[in-house]
Structure formats: C-alpha cells, structure tokens
Design a protein around this motif. Structure first.
Motif, PDB file in Angstrom:
ATOM      1  N   GLU A  73       0.833  -1.204   0.000  1.00 11.37           N
ATOM      2  CA  GLU A  73       0.000   0.000   0.000  1.00 11.37           C
ATOM      3  C   GLU A  73       0.872   1.261   0.000  1.00 11.37           C
ATOM      4  OE1 GLU A  73      -2.934   0.082   3.209  1.00 11.37           O
ATOM      5  OE2 GLU A  73      -2.752   2.277   3.095  1.00 11.37           O
ATOM      6  N   LYS A  74       1.885   1.234   0.897  1.00 13.22           N
ATOM      7  CA  LYS A  74       2.783   2.383   0.973  1.00 13.22           C
ATOM      8  C   LYS A  74       3.564   2.578  -0.326  1.00 13.22           C
ATOM      9  CE  LYS A  74       3.702   2.314   5.981  1.00 13.22           C
ATOM     10  NZ  LYS A  74       4.719   1.918   6.966  1.00 13.22           N
ATOM     11  N   ALA A  75       3.971   1.444  -0.911  1.00 12.04           N
ATOM     12  CA  ALA A  75       4.795   1.514  -2.122  1.00 12.04           C
ATOM     13  C   ALA A  75       4.058   2.213  -3.252  1.00 12.04           C
ATOM     14  CB  ALA A  75       5.213   0.112  -2.553  1.00 12.04           C
ATOM     15  N   ARG A  76       2.735   2.055  -3.286  1.00 15.53           N
ATOM     16  CA  ARG A  76       1.935   2.677  -4.361  1.00 15.53           C
ATOM     17  C   ARG A  76       2.002   4.195  -4.323  1.00 15.53           C
ATOM     18  NH1 ARG A  76      -2.123  -0.795  -2.787  1.00 15.53           N
ATOM     19  NH2 ARG A  76      -1.891  -2.806  -3.837  1.00 15.53           N
ATOM     20  N   ARG A  77       2.419   4.721  -3.176  1.00 14.12           N
ATOM     21  CA  ARG A  77       2.549   6.178  -3.092  1.00 14.12           C
ATOM     22  C   ARG A  77       3.849   6.680  -3.721  1.00 14.12           C
ATOM     23  NH1 ARG A  77       1.032   5.655   2.626  1.00 14.12           N
ATOM     24  NH2 ARG A  77       3.044   6.555   3.148  1.00 14.12           N
ATOM     25  N   GLY A  78       4.681   5.738  -4.187  1.00 13.86           N
ATOM     26  CA  GLY A  78       5.891   6.115  -4.920  1.00 13.86           C
ATOM     27  C   GLY A  78       6.930   6.814  -4.086  1.00 13.86           C
ATOM     28  N   LYS A  79       7.277   8.015  -4.520  1.00 17.26           N
ATOM     29  CA  LYS A  79       8.393   8.731  -3.905  1.00 17.26           C
ATOM     30  C   LYS A  79       8.218   8.924  -2.401  1.00 17.26           C
ATOM     31  CE  LYS A  79      11.169  12.933  -4.312  1.00 17.26           C
ATOM     32  NZ  LYS A  79      11.293  14.263  -4.930  1.00 17.26           N
ATOM     33  N   SER A  80       6.980   9.145  -1.972  1.00 21.15           N
ATOM     34  CA  SER A  80       6.791   9.413  -0.545  1.00 21.15           C
ATOM     35  C   SER A  80       7.136   8.193   0.314  1.00 21.15           C
ATOM     36  CB  SER A  80       5.370   9.893  -0.265  1.00 21.15           C
ATOM     37  OG  SER A  80       4.484   8.810  -0.212  1.00 21.15           O
ATOM     38  N   PHE A  81       7.034   7.005  -0.278  1.00 23.75           N
ATOM     39  CA  PHE A  81       7.478   5.811   0.440  1.00 23.75           C
ATOM     40  C   PHE A  81       8.988   5.876   0.684  1.00 23.75           C
ATOM     41  CE2 PHE A  81       9.710   1.763   0.119  1.00 23.75           C
ATOM     42  CZ  PHE A  81       9.177   1.083   1.203  1.00 23.75           C
ATOM     43  N   LEU A  82       9.710   6.219  -0.375  1.00 22.88           N
ATOM     44  CA  LEU A  82      11.171   6.323  -0.264  1.00 22.88           C
ATOM     45  C   LEU A  82      11.578   7.414   0.716  1.00 22.88           C
ATOM     46  CD1 LEU A  82      12.242   5.916  -4.016  1.00 22.88           C
ATOM     47  CD2 LEU A  82      12.167   4.169  -2.234  1.00 22.88           C
ATOM     48  N   ARG A  83      10.821   8.512   0.655  1.00 23.46           N
ATOM     49  CA  ARG A  83      11.123   9.623   1.558  1.00 23.46           C
ATOM     50  C   ARG A  83      10.910   9.198   3.006  1.00 23.46           C
ATOM     51  NH1 ARG A  83       7.564  13.459   0.091  1.00 23.46           N
ATOM     52  NH2 ARG A  83       8.427  14.025  -1.930  1.00 23.46           N
ATOM     53  N   GLU A  84       9.834   8.450   3.215  1.00 23.46           N
ATOM     54  CA  GLU A  84       9.528   7.964   4.559  1.00 23.46           C
ATOM     55  C   GLU A  84      10.636   7.035   5.076  1.00 23.46           C
ATOM     56  OE1 GLU A  84       6.096   5.184   6.268  1.00 23.46           O
ATOM     57  OE2 GLU A  84       5.331   6.800   4.970  1.00 23.46           O
ATOM     58  N   PHE A  85      11.109   6.173   4.206  1.00 22.98           N
ATOM     59  CA  PHE A  85      12.189   5.258   4.581  1.00 22.98           C
ATOM     60  C   PHE A  85      13.442   6.029   4.983  1.00 22.98           C
ATOM     61  CE2 PHE A  85      15.964   2.732   3.648  1.00 22.98           C
ATOM     62  CZ  PHE A  85      15.688   1.544   4.304  1.00 22.98           C
ATOM     63  N   GLU A 141       2.832  -0.328 -11.117  1.00 22.91           N
ATOM     64  CA  GLU A 141       1.908   0.811 -11.111  1.00 22.91           C
ATOM     65  C   GLU A 141       2.281   1.835 -12.181  1.00 22.91           C
ATOM     66  OE1 GLU A 141      -0.761   1.504  -8.788  1.00 22.91           O
ATOM     67  OE2 GLU A 141      -0.575  -0.637  -8.353  1.00 22.91           O
ATOM     68  N   GLY A 142       3.415   1.579 -12.848  1.00 23.94           N
ATOM     69  CA  GLY A 142       3.844   2.504 -13.885  1.00 23.94           C
ATOM     70  C   GLY A 142       4.418   3.803 -13.350  1.00 23.94           C
ATOM     71  N   LEU A 143       4.834   3.783 -12.088  1.00 25.10           N
ATOM     72  CA  LEU A 143       5.404   4.999 -11.499  1.00 25.10           C
ATOM     73  C   LEU A 143       6.868   5.188 -11.875  1.00 25.10           C
ATOM     74  CD1 LEU A 143       3.875   4.642  -7.916  1.00 25.10           C
ATOM     75  CD2 LEU A 143       3.260   6.372  -9.617  1.00 25.10           C
ATOM     76  N   ILE A 144       7.568   4.056 -12.004  1.00 26.55           N
ATOM     77  CA  ILE A 144       9.003   4.130 -12.317  1.00 26.55           C
ATOM     78  C   ILE A 144       9.328   3.231 -13.496  1.00 26.55           C
ATOM     79  CG2 ILE A 144       9.643   4.649  -9.934  1.00 26.55           C
ATOM     80  CD1 ILE A 144      10.519   1.733  -9.631  1.00 26.55           C
ATOM     81  N   ARG A 145      10.482   3.475 -14.087  1.00 25.59           N
ATOM     82  CA  ARG A 145      10.885   2.645 -15.218  1.00 25.59           C
ATOM     83  C   ARG A 145      11.259   1.246 -14.733  1.00 25.59           C
ATOM     84  NH1 ARG A 145      16.751   2.901 -15.449  1.00 25.59           N
ATOM     85  NH2 ARG A 145      17.591   4.824 -14.574  1.00 25.59           N
ATOM     86  N   ASP A 189      15.714  12.686  -3.754  1.00 26.17           N
ATOM     87  CA  ASP A 189      15.365  13.461  -4.947  1.00 26.17           C
ATOM     88  C   ASP A 189      16.135  12.974  -6.170  1.00 26.17           C
ATOM     89  OD1 ASP A 189      13.653  14.959  -3.406  1.00 26.17           O
ATOM     90  OD2 ASP A 189      15.097  16.576  -3.062  1.00 26.17           O
ATOM     91  N   PHE A 190      17.454  12.822  -5.963  1.00 26.07           N
ATOM     92  CA  PHE A 190      18.320  12.392  -7.069  1.00 26.07           C
ATOM     93  C   PHE A 190      17.913  11.011  -7.571  1.00 26.07           C
ATOM     94  CE2 PHE A 190      22.101  10.326  -8.811  1.00 26.07           C
ATOM     95  CZ  PHE A 190      22.591  11.297  -9.663  1.00 26.07           C
ATOM     96  N   PHE A 191      17.692  10.114  -6.625  1.00 24.74           N
ATOM     97  CA  PHE A 191      17.338   8.740  -6.990  1.00 24.74           C
ATOM     98  C   PHE A 191      15.991   8.688  -7.687  1.00 24.74           C
ATOM     99  CE2 PHE A 191      15.480   4.536  -6.024  1.00 24.74           C
ATOM    100  CZ  PHE A 191      16.469   3.719  -6.552  1.00 24.74           C
ATOM    101  N   TRP A 192      15.031   9.441  -7.149  1.00 24.68           N
ATOM    102  CA  TRP A 192      13.696   9.411  -7.734  1.00 24.68           C
ATOM    103  C   TRP A 192      13.724   9.959  -9.164  1.00 24.68           C
ATOM    104  CZ3 TRP A 192       9.524   6.794  -6.949  1.00 24.68           C
ATOM    105  CH2 TRP A 192       8.348   7.173  -7.607  1.00 24.68           C
ATOM    106  N   GLU A 193      14.478  11.021  -9.344  1.00 22.30           N
ATOM    107  CA  GLU A 193      14.581  11.615 -10.677  1.00 22.30           C
ATOM    108  C   GLU A 193      15.142  10.624 -11.697  1.00 22.30           C
ATOM    109  OE1 GLU A 193      16.250  15.826 -12.041  1.00 22.30           O
ATOM    110  OE2 GLU A 193      16.094  15.662  -9.850  1.00 22.30           O
ATOM    111  N   SER A 194      16.031   9.743 -11.191  1.00 23.94           N
ATOM    112  CA  SER A 194      16.681   8.821 -12.126  1.00 23.94           C
ATOM    113  C   SER A 194      15.853   7.590 -12.435  1.00 23.94           C
ATOM    114  CB  SER A 194      18.056   8.407 -11.589  1.00 23.94           C
ATOM    115  OG  SER A 194      17.882   7.532 -10.495  1.00 23.94           O
ATOM    116  N   ILE A 195      14.771   7.355 -11.679  1.00 21.97           N
ATOM    117  CA  ILE A 195      13.949   6.169 -11.965  1.00 21.97           C
ATOM    118  C   ILE A 195      12.519   6.510 -12.353  1.00 21.97           C
ATOM    119  CG2 ILE A 195      15.314   4.660 -10.456  1.00 21.97           C
ATOM    120  CD1 ILE A 195      12.929   4.818  -8.441  1.00 21.97           C
ATOM    121  N   ALA A 196      12.085   7.723 -12.023  1.00 21.81           N
ATOM    122  CA  ALA A 196      10.685   8.078 -12.264  1.00 21.81           C
ATOM    123  C   ALA A 196      10.362   8.139 -13.754  1.00 21.81           C
ATOM    124  CB  ALA A 196      10.374   9.426 -11.614  1.00 21.81           C
ATOM    125  N   LEU A 197       9.112   7.825 -14.060  1.00 23.51           N
ATOM    126  CA  LEU A 197       8.666   7.925 -15.459  1.00 23.51           C
ATOM    127  C   LEU A 197       7.922   9.240 -15.680  1.00 23.51           C
ATOM    128  CD1 LEU A 197       7.479   4.311 -16.305  1.00 23.51           C
ATOM    129  CD2 LEU A 197       9.390   5.546 -17.304  1.00 23.51           C
TER     130      LEU A 197
END
Lengths: 197, 197
Positions: A73-85, A141-145, A189-197
């Motif tokens: 469920e958390k993972a579906r929120r994408g970047k905010s999951f990573l930020r939370e971690f 979910e098509g959030l990242i490549r 931020d850097f990591f998300w930018e490099s994987i986000a679609l």
DNA sequence: GTCTATAGCACGATAGAC
DNA sequence: GTCTATCGTGCTATAGAC
C-alpha cells in the motif's frame, strides 16, 4: 529481582560505550567493571564470560526499527514511500545508542564471523529485500521505469549507508555534520529523478 | 643493506596479514615476529615500537593508484571516463594486498584518529574532488544535466564503496563474489542513465 | 641484526568469604 | 550478588651477550 536486571543492563551499556570507542579487545572486563562501579568478578554473576556480553550486544544491533507493514500500500505512493524510509534511516543515524551500535558493527565486522553473517542476511538483505519489493510494486503501477528491482534497491541503499558512515566518523571527533545531514533528502530526490517515469 | 630492508618489509607484510584478520590489538608483536621467523626483540631493530609499524602501513593504505592526469580531456569523453574509473576501482577491489589494506582501514577507522583524518581527506575527498571536476566539465560540454557536481560525485562513488565493502566481506569467508562483481559495471550504466542528457 | 632472559603490567577467569 | 585474593597467560619493551 530488579537489582540484578539493573546491573546486567548497566554492564551491557558500559560495554557498548567501551567497545564503540576501543573495540572488543580494547574493552576489557576490568574497564567494563570499573565503568559500572563493581569488581571484575561480579561481572561473572551476570555473564558466563566476556564473549557473552558481545553476543548480547550483537542481538541489539540487529533489531531493525523500520516498519515495513502495509508495504504494498505504501509503495503505491511512490516517492513518498522512499522519503519515509529515508526519514526513518536518518533518525536512526542520529540516535545516540544506534550510532554506538553502528560503530561496533563497523569495527567488529571484519573480525567476527557471526556479526558478518548477520550483517549480510539481516542488515543488508532485509532492507534490500523490502525496498526491492516496493520498487517492484512501483514498476507495476507505472510509477518508475522497469529494471532489476534488487539492483535498484542497492543503488538506493548504498549512498544512505555511506552517508551514515561519513556522519558517524565526523561525530567521533565532534566535527560539524550539518552539510552531510541534508544529503539524505538530496539522495531521495536524485534517486527518484533517475527512476521516475 | 639488502638484508635489513628485506626483514623490515617482511615485518610490514606479516603485520598487514595479521592486522587484516585480527585487528591492530590482535596482531601482537609476538605473532608478527613468529610469522617473520624471528624473535620479538629483533622487531625493535627495525621499528621503535608497535605503533611505528602501523604508521608505515597507514601510508601504504593511502597511496592512490588511480591516474587523474589529463582529467579535463578524459572527462570530455563522458561515460567512458566513468567506465575507466570504475574499471580501475574494480581492479583495486580485487587486488589481494589492496584488499587487506582496505580491511585494515575498515577495522581501525573508528579506533585511530590519524586513519580517520586521512580517510576523510585523502581516500574520500580526493576521489570526490576529481570526479566532481570531471562531472563539471561534462556539464559544460552539455553531456549531462547540471546540478551540484560534488553531490553527484558522492552519488557516483558511494555505491562503489558499498560494493567493495560487500565484496571484501564475502571474500573473508571464501564465499562466491561473481554476482556482486558485475555490479560495478551496472552501476556506471545506471548512474549514466540518470545524469545523461 | 639476531639471540636469551627478564621486567612490569594488563588480561580473562576462578575460589571462597560475607 | 558483591567482595578480596590470586592464578596463569600474553602483552610491549629493554638489557646485554654473540
């Protein structure tokens, strides 16, 4: 028996302090006893030998505090999951007790096989496993490549580990850590930018 | 004086072997002497005391082998510069002697201030500095997106460090390293993809 | 430059009184 | 559960013969 438990914990705490600065071999039973305020012989009423103290400490090192419940469920929120971690990771990095345990981990990692084994399975794989699961969900979910989620998880975690190491080294000598501390967020931020679609 | 120099180097080599597995405190003068095939007292003809041996070893740890000549020119080639750096980094990671020195670095990093100081200035900053310069050139050439080159350099280096650490841990217990070893190259691809324009 | 011998100390651990 | 006392070992380092 509240007295007994108290002393036992005092011994462990004193041992953590000493091992974190002088290593296992440098933290003699004498020094530990002196720090607690008892004689060496009294230590042996609580632990069979010196190694038993270290074993107790090792179990404390690998009590992972990050909550992986409702991962999907958390993972579906994408970047905010990573930020939370990362926020959780950062908190741990700045926690005084956790920092001491981290130092002990680093010092004894190459000298203690049990610790090494636990590091590779618990510390390393557990986080990688959970993060890679989350990344897999994000791919679906098509959030990242798409890509190898385990490899990606390592790419995500390893800079965090390095920052933590760097931070820990600076703190020993009481050096400023402010420029380093913001790197945690920058990394997300850097990591998300490099994987986000 | 070829005999003298020979023995002195033998002492250093034996000390490296012992410290890499048992730490500085665990590598006693007795054990070092036994490994060389002489008595403890003979050690003191070559070194004033035990710490002098460690100091000699520390200088060996920080002899950086990566060639940063013609940095600007190489940097203009973009990804191939990074690939070249990683190939060199990988070679060092697999070099037997360098690996022992790396273990010593990790073991003593939290216990030896000199080592810590050198790590932060030499080991860490030197690489970061050079890589960030190269990244800056790439930005000017329009090869990669702009951003803080120092931060980017850290993002580039820290996974390499983590892979090296992981590799080193596996090799102590003679475990398979093949799946890890390809991560070096994967990292370059991943990193390049995330910064390339 | 190596040896034997030894000083002086810190270590982990145990025995036995209280 | 703590103490005093003590054992045996390993440690770094030095003195002095060869």
């Amino acid at each position: 028996m509240p007295k007994q438990k108290n002393t036992k914990q005092k011994i462990v705490d004193a041992a953590i302090d000493l091992i974190a600065t002088q290593g296992y071999k440098g933290a003699s039973v004498r020094k530990i006893a002196a720090a607690v305020g008892i004689r060496e012989s009294a230590i042996y009423n609580h632990f069979r030998n010196k190694e038993e103290i270290l074993k107790k400490i090792i179990t404390e090192i690998f009590t992972t505090p990050f909550d992986f419940k409702n991962l999907e469920e958390k993972a579906r929120r994408g970047k905010s999951f990573l930020r939370e971690f990362v926020v959780a990771y950062k908190l741990i990095s700045f926690d005084k007790k956790k920092e001491k345990l981290f130092r002990i981990l680093m010092i004894e990692l190459f000298q203690n096989e049990t610790l090494r084994e636990s590091f590779l399975t618990e510390f390393h794989h557990k986080d990688i496993q959970q993060i890679s699961k989350a990344l897999f969900v994000m791919m679906q979910e098509g959030l990242i490549r798409s890509g190898d989620p385990i490899f990606m998880a390592q790419e995500f975690i390893s800079p965090l580990f390095y920052i933590r190491l760097h931070l820990s080294l600076l703190r020993i000598d009481a050096k400023a850590t402010t420029p380093i501390s913001s790197q945690f967020e920058k990394h997300v931020d850097f990591f998300w930018e490099s994987i986000a679609l």
